[in-house]
Design a protein around this motif. Structure first.
Motif, PDB file in Angstrom:
ATOM      1  N   ILE B  14     -30.080 -42.021   3.554  1.00  0.00           N
ATOM      2  CA  ILE B  14     -29.285 -41.110   2.721  1.00  0.00           C
ATOM      3  C   ILE B  14     -30.219 -40.021   2.198  1.00  0.00           C
ATOM      4  O   ILE B  14     -31.232 -40.308   1.558  1.00  0.00           O
ATOM      5  CB  ILE B  14     -28.602 -41.854   1.559  1.00  0.00           C
ATOM      6  CG1 ILE B  14     -27.643 -42.907   2.135  1.00  0.00           C
ATOM      7  CG2 ILE B  14     -27.854 -40.876   0.654  1.00  0.00           C
ATOM      8  CD1 ILE B  14     -26.880 -43.704   1.110  1.00  0.00           C
ATOM      9  N   ALA B  15     -29.891 -38.780   2.534  1.00  0.00           N
ATOM     10  CA  ALA B  15     -30.775 -37.665   2.172  1.00  0.00           C
ATOM     11  C   ALA B  15     -29.975 -36.546   1.526  1.00  0.00           C
ATOM     12  O   ALA B  15     -28.810 -36.317   1.866  1.00  0.00           O
ATOM     13  CB  ALA B  15     -31.483 -37.140   3.432  1.00  0.00           C
ATOM     14  N   SER B  16     -30.623 -35.833   0.604  1.00  0.00           N
ATOM     15  CA  SER B  16     -29.956 -34.720  -0.087  1.00  0.00           C
ATOM     16  C   SER B  16     -29.820 -33.526   0.843  1.00  0.00           C
ATOM     17  O   SER B  16     -30.761 -33.144   1.538  1.00  0.00           O
ATOM     18  CB  SER B  16     -30.775 -34.295  -1.304  1.00  0.00           C
ATOM     19  OG  SER B  16     -30.817 -35.346  -2.233  1.00  0.00           O
ATOM     20  N   VAL B  17     -28.621 -32.952   0.845  1.00  0.00           N
ATOM     21  CA  VAL B  17     -28.376 -31.764   1.647  1.00  0.00           C
ATOM     22  C   VAL B  17     -28.873 -30.542   0.858  1.00  0.00           C
ATOM     23  O   VAL B  17     -28.711 -30.479  -0.363  1.00  0.00           O
ATOM     24  CB  VAL B  17     -26.869 -31.649   1.960  1.00  0.00           C
ATOM     25  CG1 VAL B  17     -26.550 -30.349   2.682  1.00  0.00           C
ATOM     26  CG2 VAL B  17     -26.412 -32.845   2.782  1.00  0.00           C
ATOM     27  N   ARG B  18     -29.499 -29.597   1.585  1.00  0.00           N
ATOM     28  CA  ARG B  18     -29.995 -28.383   0.924  1.00  0.00           C
ATOM     29  C   ARG B  18     -28.852 -27.646   0.248  1.00  0.00           C
ATOM     30  O   ARG B  18     -27.725 -27.629   0.743  1.00  0.00           O
ATOM     31  CB  ARG B  18     -30.649 -27.447   1.943  1.00  0.00           C
ATOM     32  CG  ARG B  18     -32.057 -27.833   2.362  1.00  0.00           C
ATOM     33  CD  ARG B  18     -32.770 -26.621   2.973  1.00  0.00           C
ATOM     34  NE  ARG B  18     -31.892 -25.872   3.854  1.00  0.00           N
ATOM     35  CZ  ARG B  18     -31.727 -26.139   5.151  1.00  0.00           C
ATOM     36  NH1 ARG B  18     -32.380 -27.145   5.709  1.00  0.00           N
ATOM     37  NH2 ARG B  18     -30.904 -25.411   5.889  1.00  0.00           N
ATOM     38  N   ALA B  19     -29.168 -27.010  -0.863  1.00  0.00           N
ATOM     39  CA  ALA B  19     -28.142 -26.266  -1.603  1.00  0.00           C
ATOM     40  C   ALA B  19     -27.459 -25.269  -0.669  1.00  0.00           C
ATOM     41  O   ALA B  19     -28.119 -24.540   0.073  1.00  0.00           O
ATOM     42  CB  ALA B  19     -28.784 -25.548  -2.787  1.00  0.00           C
ATOM     43  N   LYS B  60     -24.398 -34.315  -6.256  1.00  0.00           N
ATOM     44  CA  LYS B  60     -25.249 -33.668  -5.262  1.00  0.00           C
ATOM     45  C   LYS B  60     -24.828 -34.119  -3.865  1.00  0.00           C
ATOM     46  O   LYS B  60     -24.679 -35.315  -3.611  1.00  0.00           O
ATOM     47  CB  LYS B  60     -26.703 -34.073  -5.518  1.00  0.00           C
ATOM     48  CG  LYS B  60     -27.706 -33.111  -4.906  1.00  0.00           C
ATOM     49  CD  LYS B  60     -29.086 -33.362  -5.489  1.00  0.00           C
ATOM     50  CE  LYS B  60     -30.181 -32.654  -4.714  1.00  0.00           C
ATOM     51  NZ  LYS B  60     -29.830 -31.459  -4.016  1.00  0.00           N
ATOM     52  N   PRO B  61     -24.614 -33.164  -2.927  1.00  0.00           N
ATOM     53  CA  PRO B  61     -24.178 -33.559  -1.587  1.00  0.00           C
ATOM     54  C   PRO B  61     -25.286 -34.281  -0.818  1.00  0.00           C
ATOM     55  O   PRO B  61     -26.462 -33.895  -0.883  1.00  0.00           O
ATOM     56  CB  PRO B  61     -23.810 -32.238  -0.910  1.00  0.00           C
ATOM     57  CG  PRO B  61     -24.463 -31.175  -1.708  1.00  0.00           C
ATOM     58  CD  PRO B  61     -24.634 -31.693  -3.094  1.00  0.00           C
ATOM     59  N   CYS B  62     -24.892 -35.343  -0.107  1.00  0.00           N
ATOM     60  CA  CYS B  62     -25.837 -36.135   0.683  1.00  0.00           C
ATOM     61  C   CYS B  62     -25.303 -36.291   2.089  1.00  0.00           C
ATOM     62  O   CYS B  62     -24.101 -36.296   2.307  1.00  0.00           O
ATOM     63  CB  CYS B  62     -25.966 -37.553   0.105  1.00  0.00           C
ATOM     64  SG  CYS B  62     -26.527 -37.612  -1.572  1.00  0.00           S
ATOM     65  N   LEU B  63     -26.234 -36.449   3.021  1.00  0.00           N
ATOM     66  CA  LEU B  63     -25.865 -36.852   4.370  1.00  0.00           C
ATOM     67  C   LEU B  63     -26.315 -38.300   4.557  1.00  0.00           C
ATOM     68  O   LEU B  63     -27.481 -38.624   4.299  1.00  0.00           O
ATOM     69  CB  LEU B  63     -26.554 -35.969   5.415  1.00  0.00           C
ATOM     70  CG  LEU B  63     -26.451 -36.458   6.871  1.00  0.00           C
ATOM     71  CD1 LEU B  63     -25.006 -36.525   7.341  1.00  0.00           C
ATOM     72  CD2 LEU B  63     -27.269 -35.557   7.800  1.00  0.00           C
ATOM     73  N   ALA B  64     -25.377 -39.150   4.957  1.00  0.00           N
ATOM     74  CA  ALA B  64     -25.725 -40.545   5.191  1.00  0.00           C
ATOM     75  C   ALA B  64     -25.602 -40.859   6.674  1.00  0.00           C
ATOM     76  O   ALA B  64     -24.673 -40.402   7.338  1.00  0.00           O
ATOM     77  CB  ALA B  64     -24.818 -41.469   4.384  1.00  0.00           C
ATOM     78  N   PHE B  65     -26.570 -41.610   7.181  1.00  0.00           N
ATOM     79  CA  PHE B  65     -26.495 -42.167   8.530  1.00  0.00           C
ATOM     80  C   PHE B  65     -26.533 -43.675   8.391  1.00  0.00           C
ATOM     81  O   PHE B  65     -27.404 -44.223   7.720  1.00  0.00           O
ATOM     82  CB  PHE B  65     -27.670 -41.680   9.380  1.00  0.00           C
ATOM     83  CG  PHE B  65     -27.765 -42.365  10.718  1.00  0.00           C
ATOM     84  CD1 PHE B  65     -26.857 -42.064  11.728  1.00  0.00           C
ATOM     85  CD2 PHE B  65     -28.762 -43.305  10.972  1.00  0.00           C
ATOM     86  CE1 PHE B  65     -26.937 -42.699  12.966  1.00  0.00           C
ATOM     87  CE2 PHE B  65     -28.850 -43.941  12.206  1.00  0.00           C
ATOM     88  CZ  PHE B  65     -27.928 -43.633  13.211  1.00  0.00           C
ATOM     89  N   ALA B 109     -38.713 -42.878   5.061  1.00  0.00           N
ATOM     90  CA  ALA B 109     -38.889 -42.426   3.674  1.00  0.00           C
ATOM     91  C   ALA B 109     -37.566 -42.444   2.905  1.00  0.00           C
ATOM     92  O   ALA B 109     -37.562 -42.639   1.687  1.00  0.00           O
ATOM     93  CB  ALA B 109     -39.478 -41.017   3.666  1.00  0.00           C
ATOM     94  N   HIS B 110     -36.453 -42.210   3.607  1.00  0.00           N
ATOM     95  CA  HIS B 110     -35.152 -42.124   2.922  1.00  0.00           C
ATOM     96  C   HIS B 110     -34.271 -43.343   3.165  1.00  0.00           C
ATOM     97  O   HIS B 110     -33.075 -43.300   2.883  1.00  0.00           O
ATOM     98  CB  HIS B 110     -34.410 -40.850   3.365  1.00  0.00           C
ATOM     99  CG  HIS B 110     -35.051 -39.595   2.874  1.00  0.00           C
ATOM    100  ND1 HIS B 110     -36.137 -39.019   3.495  1.00  0.00           N
ATOM    101  CD2 HIS B 110     -34.776 -38.810   1.816  1.00  0.00           C
ATOM    102  CE1 HIS B 110     -36.502 -37.936   2.838  1.00  0.00           C
ATOM    103  NE2 HIS B 110     -35.689 -37.775   1.815  1.00  0.00           N
ATOM    104  N   ALA B 111     -34.854 -44.404   3.706  1.00  0.00           N
ATOM    105  CA  ALA B 111     -34.049 -45.597   3.991  1.00  0.00           C
ATOM    106  C   ALA B 111     -33.722 -46.331   2.697  1.00  0.00           C
ATOM    107  O   ALA B 111     -34.550 -46.410   1.795  1.00  0.00           O
ATOM    108  CB  ALA B 111     -34.800 -46.512   4.946  1.00  0.00           C
ATOM    109  N   ILE B 112     -32.519 -46.836   2.629  1.00  0.00           N
ATOM    110  CA  ILE B 112     -32.089 -47.617   1.478  1.00  0.00           C
ATOM    111  C   ILE B 112     -31.791 -49.019   1.969  1.00  0.00           C
ATOM    112  O   ILE B 112     -30.994 -49.198   2.899  1.00  0.00           O
ATOM    113  CB  ILE B 112     -30.792 -47.034   0.891  1.00  0.00           C
ATOM    114  CG1 ILE B 112     -30.938 -45.535   0.727  1.00  0.00           C
ATOM    115  CG2 ILE B 112     -30.382 -47.783  -0.362  1.00  0.00           C
ATOM    116  CD1 ILE B 112     -31.047 -45.036  -0.644  1.00  0.00           C
TER     117      ILE B 112
END
Lengths: 473, 412
Positions: B14-19, B60-65, B109-112
């Motif tokens: 899960i990572a933050s999408v750029r503004a 805040k918008p996120c992209l999840a894979f 780095a962005h793994a949950i």
């Protein structure tokens, strides 16, 4: 769009409280079998026209007689009435009385969208573009008048009266069907139908033995339902429009009798000493799950039993865990799985109790005379079922049954087969598996036995709501 | 078939999408849907995957894979890189700190790590599931042909079974037991039961505190500012329904913020920990809390208090939610009562998810549309997968007598 949280409606929802039957249209409780002659008129109304309101006022007024008969809750009074008139509206039909999208905001979306909406069609496995009525490109259906009479002559007069009145109000009949109550309640494939009906707790009708008791909120809006909640009763302009109303699913289903019995005779395998006719009946019964006379296969696996014609007290879990008596894909399992669903019979009964429908359908078209072997030849006549289901939630009851149980290829551990009777051969190979020893037998390449010709989702208001609707101008 | 058991794992990135990049990303994902699905089908170790864009608890918008894969993570990254490497670059290129070609490092780095992860058919790899499907298809084909030819009638169960086995051997389809590495014997169940007194004690204490303090406060707040649950006529719900039931399986994404405060976080953490224990120790064969239609499901708790639920299930949303309400409402309430606008709850487990209409409205309110959702076997239910595995397993038996043969044949 946001809605307020769900809350119990005052008055109607009290646990243990009786149903206000005098405010409910009669067909909700009674099938009117003493009135075997029925006509269903689908009307397109003049929108926002004073004549339309006047027309409805007349109908609402004439219904007062029936209402008094109802209050007596007296079987004789009801059956002696010469006629019964019931009315229901589509969402567009409510619009004809000036109710806009704002007023319909509390109605469920499946009703607002209608049976011919693409999403609903996907859920139901329908092809509305192929229908003969209720198609998206046809004139909207606004109202359904159900007319019931004791004699053919009386029905003709009743129909003429209502057509004249509707036309005088600027309305048009866009479709009509004639319904019959057949001898012994047999549908056209030759099977006794309408046996397993749920019974509404606290309703006016007497419970028949074997009918499972269902809370009134499963049928009527505003009452406690099978989850212990008050079923949402939509308000419009501050008025409780839903109170004592119900939703109506109308589907005209043509039955291809020759295709059905032809497929059955082709595939029937007589046992030693058994005639082809008997083997065909045995195989046909496995499609249905009951013998032609009504006896369920799980209790009577070898032959029909007149004593069990109305048998509704049985399960599948203990009686037939492997489907060797009544196949898993049989129609009566899929429409009412009773105690057979995972994880346990007890939980299954709770689950099925939350997805029951109340059937008020009739057959249409000419009845066929025995012997069944002659039914393999197509006489070209249009005949079938006018399927009418009532319930407090089209989505949770009729649509759920249709999607999750009837048309699902995956029902009861199956891999790739729909309901034995209603399944469509959209895939090249429509299958039906007969579980048994030493090994299962699959019937393959089955043709369609049933085609949906059209239909609609309607709302059948209570009596007060009907009067209110007639005065919204 | 390979000898050592294959285990499945969950990857959640899960990572933050750029503004300002959110709309572009959603458009790109929607436009790439068909192409990416066909490329994902080349990944031989992937059960399910999805890409979905949503707002986290602070908006805040996120992209999840999400993926459910066989084997080790290095192999999974390599497979993803090989089959959808450029897609990953294009999608995650909309996220902060992403540089092309670095998906493996970025994902690490962005793994949950999910707080609770459920697998219905543990130890059955994708190739194994597809193989078992072929075994069953070969059996069905042979039976249909033999039935049409009328040759079955004179055969004993054992003779049929042996003929079928010979046919499978001729088709070079391997049958027999595959070690799935599942817990053996009663020990794992006993371990869970041994925890129960402690679990009940902690749970009861939390329930009493909740009933005395937190639930009345929530009810006051709901009375002052009623939850803004979406109506079923809402366009957002239309979009969800449009994307559902395109095949027998569906993917649900649900994103809801926790209620503020450490108590709610503690209860949610406790509930998820227990579900994880149950999933690992008891519910590892086909059903979670009586629900036999979930292939994989996970709950992940983000640092900012967003509770994310991904599941891959059989059948319609209505039937899935019906199962939640009819069968699993207690634990679902214990988890989700700690989140925003959840239906009124008593003692952390009563009412809540058993209130049909409010619970369905609440679920739809926080459900998000998957832009891309992939299944390696979208036409196989959990029951199908496990039944086919059983058919393949029993097919390895010697068919010494009619009894053994019938046990096998009854599954067909």
């Amino acid at each position: 769009m946001a809605v307020a949280p769900v809350s119990a409606r005052a008055g109607g929802g009290g646990a243990g409280g009786g149903v206000d039957a005098s405010d409910v249209q009669g067909v909700v409780f009674y099938a009117y079998t003493e009135h075997p002659y029925a006509r269903y008129l689908f009307l397109n109304l003049a929108k926002d026209d004073p004549r339309t309101f006047l027309w409805l006022r007349e109908i609402a007024h004439s219904r007062q007689g029936a209402r008094r008969a109802h209050e007596a809750a007296d079987h004789l009074v009801r059956s002696k009435a010469q006629e019964h008139v019931q009315i229901a509206f589509t969402a567009a039909g409510l619009g004809a009385f000036g109710l806009g999208p704002q007023d319909l905001a509390e109605f469920p979306s499946e009703f607002v969208d209608g049976m011919n909406d693409p999403q609903r069609a996907r859920v139901l496995g329908d092809s509305p573009a192929e229908w003969t009525f209720g198609r998206p490109d046809q004139d909207e259906i606004h109202a359904l008048l159900m007319l019931f009479a004791r004699t053919e002559e009386h029905l003709a007069e009743l129909v003429a009266r209502h057509k004249t009145a509707a036309m005088a109000a600027g309305g048009r009949v866009v479709h009509e069907d004639e319904g019959h109550v057949s001898a012994d309640h047999h549908e056209h494939f030759g099977f006794r139908d309408g046996i397993a009906q749920p019974h509404i707790d606290h309703g006016p009708r007497r419970r028949r033995s074997g009918e499972p008791v269902i809370p009134p909120g499963e049928l009527l809006l505003g009452y406690t339902n099978a989850y212990g909640e008050a079923t949402i009763s939509p308000t419009a302009r501050g008025f409780d429009l839903g109170a004592n109303g119900t939703f109506v699913v109308y589907r005209k289903m043509r039955q291809h009798v020759a295709a059905f019995w032809g497929a059955v005779y082709d595939r029937a395998r007589p046992r030693t000493g058994e005639s082809l006719d008997d083997a065909a009946v045995r195989l046909a019964a496995s499609f249905v799950g009951r013998w032609p006379g009504g006896a369920p296969l799980v209790l009577h696996p070898d032959h029909d039993a007149a004593s069990a014609a109305n048998e509704n007290v049985f399960g599948f879990a203990k009686e037939d865990p492997h489907g060797s008596r009544c196949p898993f894909g049989a129609h009566i399992r899929r429409t009412n799985p009773r105690d057979m669903l995972a994880p346990s019979p007890k939980e299954s009964l709770v689950e099925t109790g939350r997805h029951r429908i109340f059937r008020r359908g009739r057959t249409y078209g000419p009845a066929l005379a025995l012997p069944r072997s002659a039914w393999r030849v197509d006489d070209g006549a249009d005949r079938g079922l006018l399927f009418i289901a009532l319930g407090a939630s089209i989505r949770r009851q009729f649509e759920f049954v249709q999607q999750t149980w009837v048309t699902s290829l995956k029902f009861a551990r199956l891999y790739d087969e729909p309901d034995a009777l209603l399944g469509r051969s959209t895939d090249a190979d429509r299958r039906f598996t007969l579980q048994g020893e030493p090994v299962r037998r699959c019937l393959v390449a089955l043709p369609d036995f049933v085609t949906v010709l059209g239909g609609a989702y309607l709302f059948m208001p209570g009596m007060r709501a009907l009067a209110w609707l007639a005065t919204q101008r | 078939m390979p000898a050592p058991p294959i285990s499945q794992h969950a990857l959640t990135v899960i990572a933050s999408v750029r503004a300002g990049a959110e709309d572009d990303l959603v458009k790109l994902l929607d436009a790439s849907n068909v192409a990416v699905l066909s490329r994902l089908a080349q990944v031989t170790t992937l059960h399910f995957a999805r890409f979905v864009v949503f707002d986290d608890a602070v908006g805040k918008p996120c992209l999840a894979f999400e993926s459910n894969y066989d084997g080790d993570i290095a192999g999974h990254f390599a497979e993803l890189q090989r089959c959808i490497g450029s897609d990953l670059d294009a999608f995650f290129g909309h996220c902060e700190e992403y540089s092309p070609g670095s998906f493996g490092a970025f994902a690490t780095a962005h793994a949950i790590v999910p707080r609770a992860y459920y697998i219905a058919h543990g130890g059955l790899s994708v190739p194994q599931i597809l193989h078992d499907g072929r075994v069953r298809a070969a059996i069905q084909g042979w039976l249909d042909a033999a039935d049409a030819a009328g040759t079955l009638r004179a055969m004993s169960p054992r003779a049929i079974a042996l003929a079928l086995k010979a046919h499978l051997a001729e088709c070079k389809l391997e049958v027999g037991v595959v070690d799935r590495g599942l817990p053996r014997g009663p020990w794992s169940k006993t371990a869970l039961y041994a925890m129960m007194p402690g679990v009940l004690l902690v749970g009861a204490a939390m329930a009493v505190i909740a009933r005395l303090v937190y639930e009345p406060a929530d009810e006051r707040e709901d009375a002052e500012a009623p939850p803004q649950l979406v109506s079923d006529q809402d366009p957002a719900e239309d979009a969800l329904e449009d994307a559902e039931d395109l095949q027998p399986l569906n993917g649900l994404t649900h994103v809801v913020p926790l209620k503020p405060g450490t108590f709610r976080r503690a209860v949610a953490t406790f509930a998820l920990w227990f579900v994880e224990q149950a999933a690992r120790k008891v519910c590892y064969e086909g059903a979670l809390g009586g629900i036999a239609t979930i292939h994989f499901a996970r709950w992940s708790l983000l640092a900012d208090g967003t509770l994310v639920f991904f599941s891959n299930y059989d059948g319609s949303w209505e039937s899935y939610l019906g199962d939640f309400i009819d069968k699993a409402h207690t634990f679902l309430t214990l988890i989700w009562t700690n989140t925003k606008w959840f239906p009124k709850t008593s003692f952390l487990v009563f009412e809540g998810a058993s209130s049909e209409t409010p619970f369905k409205r609440w679920t739809r309110t926080f459900q998000r549309r998957n832009q891309i959702w992939y299944s390696a076997y979208a036409d196989l239910t959990v029951t199908n997968v496990l039944d086919s595995a059983k058919i393949r397993e029993l097919a390895g038996g010697p068919m010494a007598d009619d009894e053994e043969a019938l046990r096998w044949l009854s599954l067909l």
